[in-house]
Structures are given as C-alpha cells and as structure tokens.
Design a protein around this motif. Structure first.
Motif, short mmCIF file in Angstrom:
data_model
loop_
_atom_site.label_atom_id
_atom_site.label_comp_id
_atom_site.label_asym_id
_atom_site.label_seq_id
_atom_site.Cartn_x
_atom_site.Cartn_y
_atom_site.Cartn_z
N SER A 57 0.83 -1.20 0.00
CA SER A 57 0.00 0.00 0.00
C SER A 57 0.87 1.25 0.00
O SER A 57 1.96 1.25 0.58
N ALA A 58 0.37 2.29 -0.64
CA ALA A 58 1.06 3.58 -0.62
C ALA A 58 0.57 4.45 0.54
O ALA A 58 1.04 5.57 0.70
N THR A 59 -0.36 3.94 1.34
CA THR A 59 -0.94 4.72 2.43
C THR A 59 -0.17 4.48 3.72
O THR A 59 -0.16 3.37 4.24
N PRO A 60 0.48 5.50 4.26
CA PRO A 60 1.22 5.33 5.51
C PRO A 60 0.32 4.82 6.63
O PRO A 60 -0.85 5.21 6.74
N GLY A 61 0.85 3.93 7.44
CA GLY A 61 0.09 3.38 8.55
C GLY A 61 -0.55 2.05 8.24
O GLY A 61 -0.90 1.31 9.16
N LYS A 62 -0.73 1.73 6.96
CA LYS A 62 -1.28 0.43 6.60
C LYS A 62 -0.19 -0.63 6.66
O LYS A 62 0.99 -0.35 6.43
N LEU A 63 -0.60 -1.86 6.96
CA LEU A 63 0.34 -2.97 7.10
C LEU A 63 1.23 -3.10 5.87
O LEU A 63 2.45 -3.26 5.97
N GLY A 64 0.60 -3.02 4.68
CA GLY A 64 1.34 -3.18 3.44
C GLY A 64 2.31 -2.05 3.17
O GLY A 64 3.27 -2.22 2.42
N ASN A 65 2.07 -0.89 3.77
CA ASN A 65 3.01 0.21 3.62
C ASN A 65 4.18 0.06 4.58
O ASN A 65 5.34 0.29 4.22
N ASP A 66 3.87 -0.36 5.82
CA ASP A 66 4.94 -0.57 6.80
C ASP A 66 5.90 -1.66 6.33
O ASP A 66 7.12 -1.53 6.47
N VAL B 116 10.56 -14.86 -2.03
CA VAL B 116 9.85 -14.68 -0.76
C VAL B 116 8.66 -13.77 -0.97
O VAL B 116 8.75 -12.76 -1.69
N ALA B 117 7.54 -14.11 -0.33
CA ALA B 117 6.36 -13.25 -0.35
C ALA B 117 6.00 -12.85 1.08
O ALA B 117 5.91 -13.72 1.97
N LEU B 118 5.81 -11.57 1.31
CA LEU B 118 5.29 -11.07 2.57
C LEU B 118 3.80 -10.82 2.37
O LEU B 118 3.40 -9.97 1.57
N LEU B 119 2.96 -11.60 3.07
CA LEU B 119 1.52 -11.57 2.83
C LEU B 119 0.84 -10.61 3.79
O LEU B 119 0.61 -10.92 4.96
N CYS B 120 0.49 -9.44 3.27
CA CYS B 120 -0.13 -8.38 4.07
C CYS B 120 -1.62 -8.28 3.75
O CYS B 120 -2.17 -7.20 3.52
N VAL B 121 -2.30 -9.42 3.72
CA VAL B 121 -3.72 -9.47 3.38
C VAL B 121 -4.49 -10.09 4.54
O VAL B 121 -3.90 -10.77 5.39
N PRO B 122 -5.81 -9.88 4.60
CA PRO B 122 -6.61 -10.46 5.69
C PRO B 122 -6.52 -11.97 5.73
O PRO B 122 -6.24 -12.63 4.71
N ARG B 123 -6.81 -12.54 6.88
CA ARG B 123 -6.60 -13.98 7.09
C ARG B 123 -7.41 -14.84 6.14
O ARG B 123 -6.93 -15.87 5.67
N HIS B 124 -8.65 -14.44 5.83
CA HIS B 124 -9.49 -15.32 5.00
C HIS B 124 -8.98 -15.40 3.56
O HIS B 124 -9.36 -16.30 2.80
N LEU B 125 -8.11 -14.48 3.16
CA LEU B 125 -7.54 -14.52 1.81
C LEU B 125 -6.25 -15.32 1.72
O LEU B 125 -5.76 -15.59 0.63
N GLN B 126 -5.69 -15.70 2.87
CA GLN B 126 -4.36 -16.30 2.87
C GLN B 126 -4.25 -17.58 2.04
O GLN B 126 -3.30 -17.72 1.26
N PRO B 127 -5.17 -18.55 2.16
CA PRO B 127 -5.00 -19.77 1.35
C PRO B 127 -4.96 -19.48 -0.16
O PRO B 127 -4.12 -20.04 -0.88
#
Length: 445
Positions: free
Chosen positions: A18-27, A66-77
């Motif tokens: 994410s390009a939005t500061p404070g979001k998990l994907g941005n951190d 390597v993938a860093l998965l910054c998505v909600p749990r139900h999307l993980q599989p």
C-alpha cells in the motif's frame, strides 16, 4: 521445503502493498525497500509507485523467492496458492486468527498448511511479525523502525515475534545487535528444529537464543539443539495458570517448564528465567571461550556489589578457589594490606594498579572465569590497556561489570567489548552471565 529462500532471496513480493502510511502493506514496504534485492509491491488496486517500486497486479508478475503476505486472514490460502503457482518458495503470513482461535481459525490454518505442502512453500507464521537479517539490510517485517535494529552475532528464534523484536531492540540499545531474528508464530510448517540448523550454519551467528512457549515437535527441537555446534540459550515460558493465554497466543500446547529445562540441560542448552538473562547469555556465549571449569576469580573495587555477585554465584554451582601462593605473593606486592586478598579480591576502591590486579588473578591456574566489578572514576578510567590482550592470552572468559554515567565511559566500554571482554551494568547481570558460562561447560551438564 527449505529456509534458504529467506536468507538469500532473489526477489521479495509484498502482497497487499500500500502507498498509504500506517497500513500494514506500507509498513512492510518501508522496511523491505532497502534490501539488496528486487522488491515487487503487489496490489491490483495500486497505481504508480511506492518507495520507488512500481505496483504489479499479481505475484505472477513478480520474480520473487519470498512473499510477505499483508492481506486479511481469509484470503491467505488463495493468495498462498497464487504464490505457489508463481514459483515462490517462502512466505511470511503476518495475519493472526488461525489455530490460536480454534474452530474456523484452525480450519483456515489447515488450509494454509495444505496449500504450502502442495507447492512446497516454507511458511513463517501465521501470526508473526516476520524476520530480520541486519547484515543483509533485510527486514521482512511490518514493525515500524525495525530497520533500526543493528547487526551483531546473536541470533534469535522466538515463538513470539514480539519477544524476538523486544530482545532485538534491547541488544541494539546496548550496541550489540543481532545476526538474525525469526518470529515463528503458529509454526504452520516451520519449527524450531527447522530453523536451528540454518542458524547454526550461519557464519555471522556465534550464539542462538530461543524463546519457547511450547511445541508438539519438542523432541525434534531437543535433537536440533544437541546437534548444533553453536552455543544455545533458551527461555521456556507459559505453563499452569497462563496455559490458556499461551494457547490463545500461538496455539502452543501447555507443557511443563521444568521438563523442558531438564531436556535442554541434557542437550547442552543454557536455560534462563528472563529475557534480560537470555540477552546476556547470548552475548557472553557468543563472545567468550567456554571455560574449563566453574572456578571463578572475582575482583571487585567495591565490596558491596562484589558480595552480591558472590552471593548469586554461590547458588549456581560456582566455586571460589584458593589462589595459588604465586598469585598471593604478586597481590601482596600490589595491594595496600587493608583490603581483602583472598578470593574474592577486594581492592577497596579503584586504584592505578587495578588492571594489574585483574591480570594477576586471571593468570592464576586455579581460575577458570574472571568476574570484575568496578565503579568508574574519571581520574583512573578503566584498565583498557591491560585488558586488551588479556582475554586472548589467558584463553578464559573475562567479564566486566561497570557502573557510572554511560557517557563517561562509553568509549572504554566499547574497547573492552572489542577486546573480547563482555561488559554488564549491574551486579546481578554480571553474575547471571557468569552462571550462563558455567552452565555451558560440557562436564557440568
């Protein structure tokens, strides 16, 4: 399945960037963007760039290991399935809400495990804050400021990434740093027994620290510890009244701490009771030779702190041997006659010859470990010149506990550390570090 992708990734995909500061994907992007590898922010809703990297729509467009998965749990599989189809060999699942919750969460973790098995993906987590390899400037985590963690020679493998990060910052504040940090979380397919051999083989790692809440793979853990050449210290927590809290944290089984400590002892692992002791054990095991025995020569410039050190060591199997006649004769020539010249040796206060006193005691054949306590005095400083070659010449641990304003003796403390003399800031910490060395002696296990 292999952990090697985590250590030397050809590329890293941040899924949910994410390009939005404070979001998990941005951190996560802010931490990984400085790594010496290609970085791919993956988000079909993203446009333009984030930290200088152009968004891509899917992991299929990322040439990553390597993938860093910054998505909600139900999307993980489903996202992990896409990673597998893209040939990604390792993934970090940050999200919680899996086996630690039971029910639907446990089913979701089973689904993740199935996908990982189908595609031979090594998964760190779920329910983790990730990992860090400071020597490579690689910080696979969403924790803000984790890039401030410095490089050192102590590796951390913790069931709780929160504990791992706490110790990483602790070591960094005290100017030591880490070689590696891994938060195992729920351990869907990466256990202590998988990670320990990798850390043992790492040339930048001179000691390994374990934080253990509990694992169904305990025998494999103990076997990995037995086979490791690198010294290991461990903190086992989470039994009895807090066992349900532990299960709700990392889905760890309730297991007896004492049973773990006995097994660790048989495997040659040093057991400790706090994160501070764990950090100090890691430092002294990494930077000091293994002592030949538990005989401690204690030199103190202040009797009160010296008594605290001696008291603590008396309860952990240390001996205070009688010094040889030759040593006593040399001390008689240096000391003023109003101090305590037995072992412990009390000089009464710092003195110009304090370094000479330490040197004399360290060279005594009856002494295996040297423990020193001194409060800083501007007019005398610390005996750095005398100590710079002492540790190497005697090939035995020399530990210094120092007191005073940090800014006054910071340079001298760094010089002692560089000379192979670990320093500590309280009598208890210095004594506990000596205790860790004693526990590391093979004949004492």
């Amino acid at each position: 399945m292999s952990l090697s992708d985590f250590f030397e990734p050809e590329g890293i995909a941040v899924v949910g960037a994410s390009a939005t500061p404070g979001k998990l994907g941005n951190d996560a992007m802010s931490n990984v963007e400085a790594a010496d590898t290609d970085v791919y922010p993956v988000n079909p809703s993203g446009s333009g760039t984030v930290y200088g990297y152009e968004f891509v729509d899917s992991v299929a467009e990322a040439d990553a290991d390597v993938a860093l998965l910054c998505v909600p749990r139900h999307l993980q599989p489903d996202v992990l399935e896409e990673c597998g189809e893209a040939g990604i060999g390792a993934a970090v699942i940050f999200a919680g809400g899996f086996a630690e919750m039971g029910g639907e969460g446990a089913e979701l973790q089973d689904a993740v495990a199935d996908v990982a098995a189908d595609h031979d993906i090594t998964v760190l987590g779920p329910n983790t804050a990730g990992y860090a390899l400071p020597h490579q400037n690689l910080y696979g985590s969403f924790v803000p400021r984790i890039r401030d963690v410095g490089a050192g020679n102590v590796a951390i493998a913790a069931q709780s990434a929160g504990v791992a990060i706490t110790m990483s910052f602790h070591l960094t504040r005290e100017e030591y740093g880490i070689s590696a940090m891994f938060g195992l979380g729920n351990r869907v397919n990466t256990e202590f027994s998988d990670l320990i051999p990798e850390l043992d083989a790492d040339p930048k790692t001179d000691s390994i620290l374990l934080h253990v809440e509990g694992t169904e793979e305990s025998e494999a853990l103990f076997e990995a510890c037995r086979e490791a050449d690198t010294p290991i210290a461990a903190l086992k927590v989470g039994e009895n009244e807090v066992s349900e809290f532990v299960r709700a944290h990392t889905a760890a089984p309730a297991q007896d701490n004492d049973a773990y400590e006995e097994a660790f002892d048989r495997a040659g692992v040093v057991s400790v009771d706090s994160t501070t002791e764990l950090v100090d054990a890691g430092r002294v095991l990494a930077d000091s030779p293994t002592p030949d025995g538990p005989n401690v020569g204690l030199v103190t410039a202040q009797a009160g702190p010296g008594i605290i050190v001696a008291d603590h060591l008396d309860g952990v199997g240390a001996n205070f041997p009688e010094l040889t006649p030759e040593t006593r004769e040399k001390l008689d020539d240096v000391l003023l006659g109003i101090t305590y010249e037995e072992n412990p040796v009390d000089t009464g206060r710092p003195m110009p010859e304090f370094g000479e006193v330490v040197d004399i005691v360290a060279r005594d054949d009856n002494v295996d470990i040297v423990s020193v306590y001194e409060i800083y005095e501007d007019s005398l400083g610390y005996p750095v010149e005398e100590l710079e070659t002492l540790a190497a010449e005697v090939d035995k641990p020399v530990l210094f506990t120092v007191a005073g304003p940090a800014h006054a003796f910071a340079d001298e403390r760094r010089q002692m550390e560089a000379a192979g003399i670990p320093t500590f800031d309280t009598p208890e910490r210095g004594a506990q570090a000596v205790a860790a060395l004693i526990e590391s002696i093979p004949d004492e296990r």
